[in-house]
Write a protein that holds these residues in place. Structure first.
Motif, short mmCIF file in Angstrom:
data_model
loop_
_atom_site.label_atom_id
_atom_site.label_comp_id
_atom_site.label_asym_id
_atom_site.label_seq_id
_atom_site.Cartn_x
_atom_site.Cartn_y
_atom_site.Cartn_z
N LEU A 34 0.85 -1.18 0.00
CA LEU A 34 0.00 0.00 0.00
C LEU A 34 0.89 1.24 0.00
O LEU A 34 1.74 1.42 0.87
N LEU A 35 0.68 2.11 -1.01
CA LEU A 35 1.47 3.34 -1.16
C LEU A 35 0.53 4.55 -1.10
O LEU A 35 -0.54 4.55 -1.70
N LEU A 36 0.93 5.58 -0.36
CA LEU A 36 0.20 6.85 -0.26
C LEU A 36 1.09 7.98 -0.75
O LEU A 36 2.23 8.14 -0.28
N PHE A 37 0.53 8.77 -1.70
CA PHE A 37 1.27 9.92 -2.26
C PHE A 37 0.42 11.18 -2.07
O PHE A 37 -0.80 11.15 -2.19
N GLN A 38 1.11 12.27 -1.81
CA GLN A 38 0.46 13.58 -1.65
C GLN A 38 0.62 14.37 -2.94
O GLN A 38 1.70 14.39 -3.53
N TRP A 75 2.20 5.56 -14.86
CA TRP A 75 3.02 5.10 -15.97
C TRP A 75 4.50 5.39 -15.70
O TRP A 75 5.36 4.55 -15.97
N ASP A 76 4.80 6.57 -15.18
CA ASP A 76 6.19 6.91 -14.85
C ASP A 76 6.72 6.03 -13.71
O ASP A 76 7.87 5.59 -13.74
N LEU A 77 5.88 5.77 -12.72
CA LEU A 77 6.30 4.92 -11.59
C LEU A 77 6.57 3.49 -12.04
O LEU A 77 7.54 2.86 -11.60
N GLN A 78 5.74 2.99 -12.93
CA GLN A 78 5.94 1.62 -13.41
C GLN A 78 7.24 1.50 -14.21
O GLN A 78 7.92 0.46 -14.13
N HIS A 122 13.62 7.40 -3.87
CA HIS A 122 12.76 8.16 -4.78
C HIS A 122 11.55 8.65 -3.98
O HIS A 122 10.47 8.07 -4.02
N LYS A 123 11.77 9.73 -3.27
CA LYS A 123 10.73 10.26 -2.40
C LYS A 123 9.67 11.00 -3.19
O LYS A 123 8.48 10.91 -2.89
N SER A 124 10.07 11.77 -4.19
CA SER A 124 9.14 12.59 -4.97
C SER A 124 9.25 12.23 -6.45
O SER A 124 10.32 11.87 -6.94
N PHE A 125 8.10 12.39 -7.12
CA PHE A 125 8.04 12.11 -8.55
C PHE A 125 7.45 13.33 -9.24
O PHE A 125 6.33 13.77 -8.93
N HIS A 126 8.21 13.89 -10.19
CA HIS A 126 7.80 15.11 -10.89
C HIS A 126 7.23 14.73 -12.25
O HIS A 126 7.91 14.15 -13.08
N VAL A 127 5.94 15.11 -12.44
CA VAL A 127 5.25 14.77 -13.68
C VAL A 127 4.92 16.08 -14.39
O VAL A 127 4.33 16.99 -13.80
N GLY A 166 4.28 21.40 -13.96
CA GLY A 166 4.59 20.09 -13.41
C GLY A 166 3.83 19.85 -12.10
O GLY A 166 3.49 20.79 -11.37
N ILE A 167 3.54 18.59 -11.83
CA ILE A 167 2.87 18.18 -10.60
C ILE A 167 3.81 17.24 -9.86
O ILE A 167 4.40 16.33 -10.45
N ILE A 168 3.90 17.43 -8.55
CA ILE A 168 4.79 16.62 -7.73
C ILE A 168 3.95 15.65 -6.90
O ILE A 168 3.00 16.05 -6.23
N PHE A 169 4.32 14.37 -6.97
CA PHE A 169 3.70 13.32 -6.15
C PHE A 169 4.75 12.87 -5.15
O PHE A 169 5.80 12.33 -5.53
N THR A 170 4.45 13.09 -3.88
CA THR A 170 5.40 12.79 -2.80
C THR A 170 4.92 11.58 -2.01
O THR A 170 3.76 11.53 -1.57
N ASN A 171 5.81 10.62 -1.84
CA ASN A 171 5.47 9.41 -1.09
C ASN A 171 5.45 9.71 0.40
O ASN A 171 6.41 10.24 0.95
N GLU A 172 4.34 9.37 1.06
CA GLU A 172 4.18 9.64 2.47
C GLU A 172 4.11 8.36 3.31
O GLU A 172 4.38 8.40 4.52
#
Length: 499
Positions: A154-158, A172-175, A260-265, A272-278
């Motif tokens: 289970l993964l939670l991103f902000q 798609w980027d995470l995969q 890889h704490k944050s993912f920049h899309v 760009g939108i940032i998805f941060t793993n919490e």
């Protein structure tokens, strides 16, 4: 020219046999050999490896192959056969566009075995034996299976946005970034569910993207360490490999999301939108994949998940294979749901494995009536047999009664009874049984016939003396009057003609 006994000695020699090419002639020579050997006192040497039939069928049994196995080799014959120049031919019961891979030794090869590879296979080995063509066919039922085990993550991103388009780009980027981890850990990662929820701290501006990741330990070359193991030990090797991969994948994912704490899309119109793993959590699962169930067919691994055969299905997170309900069918192995019959058609019984089992309701009613006919026969037939048996018994009884009445003794007794009855009815004489202890009692209960009377005995005697020497006239019976005090007595009165 050799003597017949010498021929017999030659034929009786060990490992010597005359091959004439035809079975009939060969059998005749064999019989001649036995005769000659018996005459010469030696034991005949008849080859015992000759086949009983030129074509033989064998049921080799069940074969279980683990899914995603790197390579599995299935021999044509379950035992070693030392024959010269054999040819092999593998056939699958149901047509498959994928061609079968067969080695020169006749082994069928499965690479990266899948549930769709399950089915019924037959291998025919053909060869020549003593000049005769011989073929043997071996039938196999091949089932795919897998060891129970997996890992749910289970993964939670902000994020600042909660739109499907941006969420898909992020997944798609995470995969793509996780592909290297799959190769290193020899596992498979699959996103199962994704949801977007408002954040508790700032519901209007922040969102929580919840991603559920399912990990399978059966990736490319996952069984590399178990290839050299014997078939009896391979299951234990699989268990150890899965348990080892479980710990390794857990550590690898934890390390990956720390690095890889944050993912920049990025996208058109947006910088760009940032998805941060919490948050990240793991849950070990012991369940079967979709289309598999714990059928307990594999004795060495009762908790293993076996692919569901045609006519059955297994929904997600189920441990059993269930039969397709009435009105549905499944034609292939490992289905999640059964297929509905078309045009309001139904199946007669659950577990249909072909579309041809879908029939209309009228056809099903007719078939059900036909199926009930044997049951009706089972109910009616015993009754008919019982009636027939009673009829035979009654016929035998009446025949015995008629035969007894028609016998001489019975006819005589019946005649006496009939005469007595007629006399009794004519003179209205009541019938009485014999008195106990009476010496003159008659067994047939007839009336007493008395030819002498106390009152007439003297007169009769004088009459006889008076007419001595002359022919006496015939005596006429005279029935005396009956009284209630004694039985009826028949009196004879002598009548003489007067001159």
């Amino acid at each position: 020219m050799l003597h017949p006994v010498q021929w017999g000695r030659m034929l009786c020699a060990p490992r010597f046999w005359v091959d004439l090419g035809e079975p009939g002639v060969l059998g005749a020579v064999g019989m001649l050999t036995l005769v000659l050997c018996s005459c010469s006192g030696q034991t005949a040497s008849v080859p015992g490896h000759l086949p009983d039939s030129p074509s033989q069928e064998h049921k080799a049994g069940l074969v279980f192959i683990h899914v995603d196995s790197s390579l599995y080799s299935l021999p044509c014959s379950p035992k070693e056969m030392e024959v010269a120049d054999p040819t092999y031919r593998w056939v699958r019961e149901r047509a498959d566009p994928k061609s079968l891979s067969v080695t020169e030794e006749g082994h069928l090869l499965f690479q990266h075995f899948q549930a769709s590879d399950s089915g019924n296979y037959s291998c025919t080995i053909s060869y020549m034996d003593h000049g005769l063509p011989v073929s043997q066919t071996f039938h196999y039922n091949v089932f795919g299976y897998h060891m129970p085990g997996g890992l749910e993550t289970l993964l939670l991103f902000q994020s600042k946005l909660c739109e499907d388009e941006w969420t898909k780009r992020f997944l798609w980027d995470l995969q793509e970034r996780l592909q290297q981890l799959e190769t290193e850990q020899r596992c498979k990662l699959q996103f199962t569910t994704t949801s977007c929820l408002p954040s508790l701290n700032n519901p209007s501006d922040e969102f929580i993207i919840q991603v559920q990741l399912e990990v399978s330990f059966f990736g490319p070359n996952w069984d590399e360490h178990c290839k050299s193991q014997h078939v009896e030990m391979v299951i234990d090797c699989y268990r150890e490999t899965i348990q080892h991969n479980l710990e390794q994948v857990r550590l690898a994912l934890t390390r990956f999301f720390k690095e890889h704490k944050s993912f920049h899309v990025t996208g058109a119109g947006i910088s760009g939108i940032i998805f941060t793993n919490e948050f990240i959590s793991f849950l070990e699962i012991k369940q079967c994949n979709m289309g598999y169930g714990q059928t307990k067919q594999l004795q060495r691994c009762l908790d293993c998940c076996i692919v569901c055969p045609p006519g059955t299905f297994s929904p997600p997170k189920s441990l059993q294979c269930s039969s397709c309900p009435i009105g549905t069918y499944s034609m292939i192995y490992g289905v999640t749901f059964c297929t509905l019959c078309k045009d309001d058609m139904i199946t007669q019984v659950p577990g249909a494995s072909s579309v041809t089992e879908c029939v209309t309701e009228r056809t099903e009613q007719a078939v059900s009536i036909i199926h009930r006919i044997p049951l009706l026969l089972l109910i009616i037939l015993p009754l008919l047999l019982a009636i027939n048996f009673l009829f035979i018994l009654s016929s035998c009884y009446w025949f015995q009664q008629e035969y007894w009445m028609s016998s001489p003794t019975a006819s005589k007794k019946a005649g006496i009874s009939r005469v007595t009855e007629m006399v009794t009815k004519f003179f209205r004489i009541p019938r009485e049984g014999p008195k106990p202890g009476s010496p003159a009692a008659d067994d047939n209960d007839t009336s007493l016939l008395d030819t002498s009377h106390p009152d007439t005995s003297t007169s009769q005697g004088s009459d006889e003396e008076h007419t001595h020497g002359a022919p006496s006239p015939p005596a006429t019976p005279n029935f005396a009057a009956l009284t209630d005090e004694g039985p009826a007595v028949l009196e004879l009165e002598d009548r003489r003609d007067t001159p």
